[in-house]
Design a protein around this motif. Structure first.
Motif, PDB file in Angstrom:
ATOM      1  N   ARG A  35      11.462  41.203  -4.648  1.00 60.96           N
ATOM      2  CA  ARG A  35      12.000  39.868  -4.939  1.00 60.96           C
ATOM      3  C   ARG A  35      11.259  38.803  -4.122  1.00 60.96           C
ATOM      4  O   ARG A  35      10.934  37.729  -4.632  1.00 60.96           O
ATOM      5  N   ALA A  36      10.989  39.101  -2.863  1.00 63.43           N
ATOM      6  CA  ALA A  36      10.273  38.146  -2.010  1.00 63.43           C
ATOM      7  C   ALA A  36       8.856  37.898  -2.535  1.00 63.43           C
ATOM      8  O   ALA A  36       8.391  36.750  -2.564  1.00 63.43           O
ATOM      9  N   ILE A  45       8.198  33.315   8.274  1.00 62.46           N
ATOM     10  CA  ILE A  45       9.158  34.404   8.138  1.00 62.46           C
ATOM     11  C   ILE A  45       9.995  34.405   9.409  1.00 62.46           C
ATOM     12  O   ILE A  45       9.456  34.537  10.514  1.00 62.46           O
ATOM     13  N   TRP A  54       9.011  35.739  -5.686  1.00 59.40           N
ATOM     14  CA  TRP A  54       9.290  34.357  -5.283  1.00 59.40           C
ATOM     15  C   TRP A  54       8.024  33.693  -4.756  1.00 59.40           C
ATOM     16  O   TRP A  54       7.690  32.567  -5.148  1.00 59.40           O
ATOM     17  N   VAL A  87      16.489  36.537   2.101  1.00 56.00           N
ATOM     18  CA  VAL A  87      16.577  37.920   1.646  1.00 56.00           C
ATOM     19  C   VAL A  87      17.294  38.721   2.721  1.00 56.00           C
ATOM     20  O   VAL A  87      17.441  38.266   3.854  1.00 56.00           O
ATOM     21  N   LEU A 125       2.970  38.802   3.852  1.00 57.68           N
ATOM     22  CA  LEU A 125       4.419  38.906   3.642  1.00 57.68           C
ATOM     23  C   LEU A 125       4.851  40.366   3.682  1.00 57.68           C
ATOM     24  O   LEU A 125       5.804  40.725   4.379  1.00 57.68           O
ATOM     25  N   LEU A 141      13.598  30.907   0.623  1.00 60.22           N
ATOM     26  CA  LEU A 141      14.314  32.047   0.061  1.00 60.22           C
ATOM     27  C   LEU A 141      14.927  32.842   1.205  1.00 60.22           C
ATOM     28  O   LEU A 141      14.268  33.092   2.214  1.00 60.22           O
ATOM     29  N   MET A 167       7.212  41.846   6.635  1.00 58.09           N
ATOM     30  CA  MET A 167       8.538  42.369   6.285  1.00 58.09           C
ATOM     31  C   MET A 167       8.650  43.865   6.564  1.00 58.09           C
ATOM     32  O   MET A 167       9.689  44.331   7.034  1.00 58.09           O
ATOM     33  N   LEU A 171      12.565  33.063   4.418  1.00 51.38           N
ATOM     34  CA  LEU A 171      11.175  32.840   4.035  1.00 51.38           C
ATOM     35  C   LEU A 171      11.030  31.368   3.656  1.00 51.38           C
ATOM     36  O   LEU A 171      11.844  30.836   2.903  1.00 51.38           O
ATOM     37  N   GLU A 203      14.230  44.321  -1.207  1.00 57.46           N
ATOM     38  CA  GLU A 203      14.027  42.874  -1.228  1.00 57.46           C
ATOM     39  C   GLU A 203      12.547  42.480  -1.217  1.00 57.46           C
ATOM     40  O   GLU A 203      12.212  41.341  -1.521  1.00 57.46           O
TER      41      GLU A 203
END
Length: 144
Positions: free
Chosen positions: A21-22, A83, A25, A12, A47, A10, A51, A68, A18
């Motif tokens: 959404r991450a 990442i 996912w 982002v 994660l 993915l 991030m 990702l 985001e």
């Protein structure tokens, strides 16, 4: 859901919006690959922490891409979340953990991100390749 690939990717952007959404996912892709819920939660914590550090400290513009990649090895009972970002080089595997405060008055906010990454993963690996920070977070389950 029948998932034959052992990996998912993915892209982002470097924006706080985001994160949701991450995470969605990650939960979807890891769940489809039979990663246990408690280990998905561990990956999710890592994660979010990684991030957040990228968004706060990397110097990336909001439109910059963060890649990702989730790789699941069912036979090895492990999952690796990588990442990758083009921000300022930073190796969390070499960062010193902050000293534990002795009193409540000594406690300062922040600085626990590396501790959280280490405590929620079974292995952390870092490389700086082609202008990209690449942090890999591994979790293992079962008898591993």
């Amino acid at each position: 859901m029948n998932v034959t690939l052992n990996h998912a990717v993915l892209m982002v952007t470097a924006q706080a919006a985001e994160l949701r959404r991450a995470a969605a996912w990650l939960h979807s892709e890891a769940g489809a690959r039979a990663v246990p819920e408690e280990d998905i939660a561990r990956l999710d914590m890592c994660l979010h922490e990684a991030m957040a550090n990228i968004l706060d400290h990397s110097g990336l513009a909001p439109q910059a891409q963060i890649a990702l990649r989730l790789q699941v090895q069912a036979q090895a009972q492990s999952a690796v979340l990588t990442i990758a970002d083009g921000g300022a080089p930073y190796d969390p595997t070499q960062a010193a953990a902050p000293e534990r405060p002795r009193t409540l008055e000594d406690t300062l906010p922040g600085g626990l991100g590396v501790v959280m990454l280490r405590s929620h993963s079974d292995q952390l690996d870092y490389a700086y390749r082609d202008g990209q920070n690449c942090l890999s977070v591994t979790v293992r389950w079962g008898a591993a």
